[in-house]
Design an enzyme around this catalytic site. Sequence first.
Site, mmCIF file in Angstrom:
data_model
loop_
_atom_site.group_PDB
_atom_site.id
_atom_site.type_symbol
_atom_site.label_atom_id
_atom_site.label_comp_id
_atom_site.label_asym_id
_atom_site.label_seq_id
_atom_site.Cartn_x
_atom_site.Cartn_y
_atom_site.Cartn_z
ATOM 1 C CE LYS A 184 -2.055 2.365 3.347
ATOM 2 N NZ LYS A 184 -1.842 3.723 2.813
ATOM 3 C CD GLU A 260 13.155 -0.701 9.788
ATOM 4 O OE1 GLU A 260 13.642 0.306 10.342
ATOM 5 O OE2 GLU A 260 13.732 -1.793 9.749
ATOM 6 C CB CYS A 295 12.584 7.411 10.360
ATOM 7 S SG CYS A 295 13.764 6.604 9.306
ATOM 8 C CD GLU A 394 9.159 10.572 14.347
ATOM 9 O OE1 GLU A 394 8.054 10.029 14.448
ATOM 10 O OE2 GLU A 394 10.058 10.142 13.616
#
Length: 492
Positions: A184, A260, A295, A394
Amino acid sequence: MTLSFDPSTVNIPKGHHIGGGYVDLPGVEIEVLRPSDQQPMGIVNDGGEPAVEMAVAAARSALKTSRWSKLAPRERAKILIRFAQVIEDNNVYLGQLEAAGSSRLVSGTITGDAIRTAGVVRYFAEYCDKLEGIVTATESDTLSYVKREPYGIVGAIVPWNFPMITAAWKFAPALAAGNAVIMKTSELAPHSLLALAQLAAEAGLPAGLLNIINGYGHTTGAAIVRHPAVMMVSFTGSTQTGAAIMTLAAQSGIKPVTLELGGKSPQLVLADAGDLDVVASRVSAAFMANAGQVCTAGSRILVEENIAAEFIERVVGKTRQIKAGPTWDEATTFAPIISRRQLDRIDGMVRQTIAEGGSVITGGAPLEIRNEGNFYTPTLLDNVSDDNVGFREEFFGPVATIRAFADLEEGIALAAHPIYGLSASVHTTDIKKALKAADGIEAGMVWVNQHGRSPEFTYTAGGYKGSGFGKDMGRAGIEEFTRQKAVWVNYA
Ligand code: NAD
């Protein structure tokens, strides 16, 4: 050759890519906007369960008719190497498509992201005949060996921040190991992955082995995770969604997942780091590249106190050297934020950080430029305590916190984060200190005198703690897409 281009001239793929070609399916329309100017890029449909069912049927049939997992490994390798070549041959198109529809800058997509995507495919193609099992120690007249086998159909769900490269990290090893893939796209940047699937078909990858479907996470993404024919799921995205994927996988049967996830990576700058200007460039690039939408962004700068004042001044200087602008202008050096929603989220978090006692060294507001894109000023925050939102969460934007430490021991202690453990870097010319920091920091990846992934495909990526588990890239990156079978033979 000039790299700048007019985004309205780029051919935008339409539909899902299932069974080797584009497919139109009814579904809620998702309007994809260009982050650089908020203009429409194209419309994709939320595929939901019908798209996943169609992809599963295509994958099943492809595995059966092509005998993909049973082919001589070199035959699989030949096809994947051809795919890599076709990607490389189309680097201008892919690079423009990526730059038009995501935060990636054209100065890097054509010669960087597209070529790297081809490189990832080639790297794993070369693994097809190098996936080895083991023979274990046994008594005489018995043979015991462990072999690696593909899962069959694997699911993959990816984010928007490096669309092609992140996708290749998953589909290339999965295919090389003998699986079929249902992937996806991110609803925010789907188009380049559809184009990649079309190039795979043109390169002769059997139809149905690589299916790319569009849609939202809670509908299409969840349908992939839940489908009983999808035997494992490889996910890259936020820690919150990673937890949701684990829950979904557990609720719908036992299947492995690799995750991840997010990060809050420290950069430790020691007083002996070397030329402070060079180090300041490196450290500021690590939280400003792709506007911090990485990331592994080095979003927590920790600096030894006797150089702190001078170093901060230099980093502030670097934040002023950016050139924000459209992703399709080769002169642009500073990327837009992927969506207005994400821009508002970053700004809201900065406001909250200040409300909770943080202070602004530089930046701290959206960047007003004429074309209405989503830009945020590079921002440095100070006085951010451990219970402040600016420390805990984050930003996923060009925002870093700064803190000083007295010595290496304190620096290593400050580098620890209660939730995340994705990556870290240490900047020093003292090898002993570098190795002590690498040992002491709890993170899945540590760099010395650089911050960010190595250009080598061999470097295995993945986090500790809330940054996930499972690996992408390197040998571990392909082994994740295999399961191990132990065989015992008694020939007494
Ligand atoms: P996200 O978690 O919002 O979305 C990632 C993908 O998951 C998207 O395709 C989304 O549609 C899908 N999704 C959302 N909810 C879902 C659900 N309930 N079920 C199934 N699928 C679902 O993340 P994002 O905003 O696209 O990407 C940014 C995040 O990704 C950041 O946290 C970043 O740190 C992380 N990231 C990690 C790595 C890594 O290698 N560790 C790499 C890139 C990005």
